[in-house]
Design a protein around this motif. Structure first.
Motif, mmCIF file in Angstrom:
data_model
loop_
_atom_site.group_PDB
_atom_site.id
_atom_site.type_symbol
_atom_site.label_atom_id
_atom_site.label_comp_id
_atom_site.label_asym_id
_atom_site.label_seq_id
_atom_site.Cartn_x
_atom_site.Cartn_y
_atom_site.Cartn_z
ATOM 1 N N LEU A 198 -1.447 53.332 44.417
ATOM 2 C CA LEU A 198 -0.692 52.098 44.625
ATOM 3 C C LEU A 198 0.500 52.273 45.557
ATOM 4 C CD1 LEU A 198 -0.907 50.618 41.038
ATOM 5 C CD2 LEU A 198 -2.016 49.739 43.112
ATOM 6 N N ILE A 199 1.132 53.459 45.574
ATOM 7 C CA ILE A 199 2.269 53.614 46.495
ATOM 8 C C ILE A 199 1.793 53.729 47.942
ATOM 9 C CG2 ILE A 199 3.888 54.505 44.780
ATOM 10 C CD1 ILE A 199 3.579 57.279 45.973
ATOM 11 N N PHE A 200 0.493 53.888 48.133
ATOM 12 C CA PHE A 200 -0.090 53.757 49.479
ATOM 13 C C PHE A 200 -0.608 52.333 49.700
ATOM 14 C CE2 PHE A 200 -0.309 58.381 49.273
ATOM 15 C CZ PHE A 200 0.006 58.736 50.578
ATOM 16 N N LEU A 255 13.618 59.176 44.517
ATOM 17 C CA LEU A 255 13.913 58.360 45.694
ATOM 18 C C LEU A 255 12.825 57.297 45.878
ATOM 19 C CD1 LEU A 255 15.710 57.778 48.111
ATOM 20 C CD2 LEU A 255 14.483 59.563 49.375
ATOM 21 N N THR A 256 11.570 57.698 45.715
ATOM 22 C CA THR A 256 10.470 56.740 45.800
ATOM 23 C C THR A 256 10.610 55.670 44.717
ATOM 24 O OG1 THR A 256 8.994 58.445 46.710
ATOM 25 C CG2 THR A 256 7.954 56.488 45.769
ATOM 26 N N ALA A 257 10.920 56.094 43.496
ATOM 27 C CA ALA A 257 11.080 55.139 42.391
ATOM 28 C C ALA A 257 12.195 54.143 42.696
ATOM 29 C CB ALA A 257 11.366 55.887 41.089
ATOM 30 N N LEU A 258 13.328 54.630 43.178
ATOM 31 C CA LEU A 258 14.457 53.757 43.507
ATOM 32 C C LEU A 258 14.079 52.746 44.594
ATOM 33 C CD1 LEU A 258 17.514 53.059 43.304
ATOM 34 C CD2 LEU A 258 17.883 54.798 45.068
ATOM 35 N N LEU A 267 7.420 58.233 52.436
ATOM 36 C CA LEU A 267 7.700 59.149 51.324
ATOM 37 C C LEU A 267 6.431 59.502 50.560
ATOM 38 C CD1 LEU A 267 11.059 57.699 49.927
ATOM 39 C CD2 LEU A 267 10.737 59.840 51.183
ATOM 40 N N ALA A 268 5.515 58.540 50.440
ATOM 41 C CA ALA A 268 4.234 58.811 49.771
ATOM 42 C C ALA A 268 3.466 59.894 50.533
ATOM 43 C CB ALA A 268 3.414 57.533 49.672
ATOM 44 N N CYS A 269 3.505 59.825 51.844
ATOM 45 C CA CYS A 269 2.847 60.862 52.658
ATOM 46 C C CYS A 269 3.500 62.216 52.422
ATOM 47 C CB CYS A 269 2.902 60.491 54.136
ATOM 48 S SG CYS A 269 1.886 59.060 54.571
ATOM 49 N N ILE A 323 2.479 63.568 48.989
ATOM 50 C CA ILE A 323 1.114 64.113 48.979
ATOM 51 C C ILE A 323 1.100 65.493 49.641
ATOM 52 C CG2 ILE A 323 -1.192 63.856 49.999
ATOM 53 C CD1 ILE A 323 -0.863 62.132 47.555
ATOM 54 N N LEU A 324 1.762 65.616 50.776
ATOM 55 C CA LEU A 324 1.823 66.923 51.456
ATOM 56 C C LEU A 324 2.468 67.967 50.560
ATOM 57 C CD1 LEU A 324 2.797 65.865 55.086
ATOM 58 C CD2 LEU A 324 0.598 66.784 54.306
ATOM 59 N N TRP A 325 3.557 67.595 49.895
ATOM 60 C CA TRP A 325 4.251 68.534 49.002
ATOM 61 C C TRP A 325 3.342 68.919 47.839
ATOM 62 C CZ3 TRP A 325 8.260 71.498 49.798
ATOM 63 C CH2 TRP A 325 8.788 72.198 48.713
ATOM 64 N N ARG A 326 2.687 67.920 47.281
ATOM 65 C CA ARG A 326 1.835 68.156 46.111
ATOM 66 C C ARG A 326 0.633 69.040 46.460
ATOM 67 N NH1 ARG A 326 0.996 65.386 41.151
ATOM 68 N NH2 ARG A 326 -0.194 66.855 39.922
ATOM 69 N N LEU A 327 0.113 68.893 47.671
ATOM 70 C CA LEU A 327 -1.020 69.717 48.103
ATOM 71 C C LEU A 327 -0.642 71.190 48.223
ATOM 72 C CD1 LEU A 327 -2.690 67.419 50.796
ATOM 73 C CD2 LEU A 327 -3.577 67.983 48.516
ATOM 74 N N THR A 328 0.634 71.454 48.457
ATOM 75 C CA THR A 328 1.077 72.842 48.636
ATOM 76 C C THR A 328 1.872 73.366 47.445
ATOM 77 O OG1 THR A 328 3.046 72.090 49.847
ATOM 78 C CG2 THR A 328 1.093 72.626 51.153
ATOM 79 N N HIS A 329 2.166 72.506 46.473
ATOM 80 C CA HIS A 329 2.947 72.902 45.293
ATOM 81 C C HIS A 329 2.348 72.236 44.053
ATOM 82 C CE1 HIS A 329 5.650 73.414 48.704
ATOM 83 N NE2 HIS A 329 6.225 74.366 48.009
#
Length: 174
Positions: A94-96, A14-17, A56-58, A61-67
């Motif tokens: 860069l996405i931030f 979704l971010t890429a699109l 979505l970047a936020c 990051i939240l997802w990545r911190l927990t997974h």
């Protein structure tokens, strides 16, 4: 081979699109001469896409911190693992940085950002023509760097899929 989680895959694609859409819209809108209703509409859509990408970047990051991300293949050389890690770090940065530079560019131009035409975002700085010129160049440079990083990311994914055949790309496919 371990795969990314479904939410990570959805957020990635979704971010890429949205990034591709915002980039295409950005290239289109700056080529429209004058200040037309269409150009203004495209600028609004571009900003909305940018704010959405930032949100979505936020979430990413939240997802990545927990997974945790799946491990790289055991036969992947250490230098490639370090390069992949560095490239992913640059992509996240860069996405931030791109939406934030665009946001502050807009504010420096004296144009507030109103998300979806409904939610006014805070105005942190006053209009400043000198800062506007700097932020315009920063926003452009960040976008060119992102374009290069995405190209490298795609080439690496295709290399892993077609040459190494190690399943790295399949981990992120829906």
């Amino acid at each position: 081979m371990q795969r990314y989680t479904i939410p990570a895959i959805v957020l990635h694609w979704l971010t890429a699109l949205l990034i591709v859409s915002a980039f295409a819209l950005g290239v289109t809108m700056v080529d429209i001469p004058g200040l037309t209703p269409t150009k203004l509409k495209y600028y609004s859509w571009h900003k909305w896409l940018g704010v959405t990408v930032l949100g979505l970047a936020c979430l990413r990051i939240l997802w990545r911190l927990t997974h945790a991300a799946p491990a790289y293949p055991g036969n992947m050389p250490g230098w490639q693992q370090k390069a992949a890690h560095a490239l992913h770090g640059l992509l996240y940065l860069l996405i931030f940085a791109i939406p934030l530079s665009g946001y502050f560019y807009s504010l420096a131009a004296g144009v507030p950002v109103v998300y979806l035409g409904v939610v006014p975002l805070p105005v942190f700085i006053d209009a400043d023509p000198e800062l506007k010129a700097v932020l315009k160049q920063v926003h452009y440079a960040f976008n060119m760097l992102l374009l290069s990083a995405i190209a490298l990311h795609l080439l690496a994914a295709l290399k892993h899929h077609f040459i190494d055949k190690d399943g790295v790309l399949k981990r992120m496919l829906p």
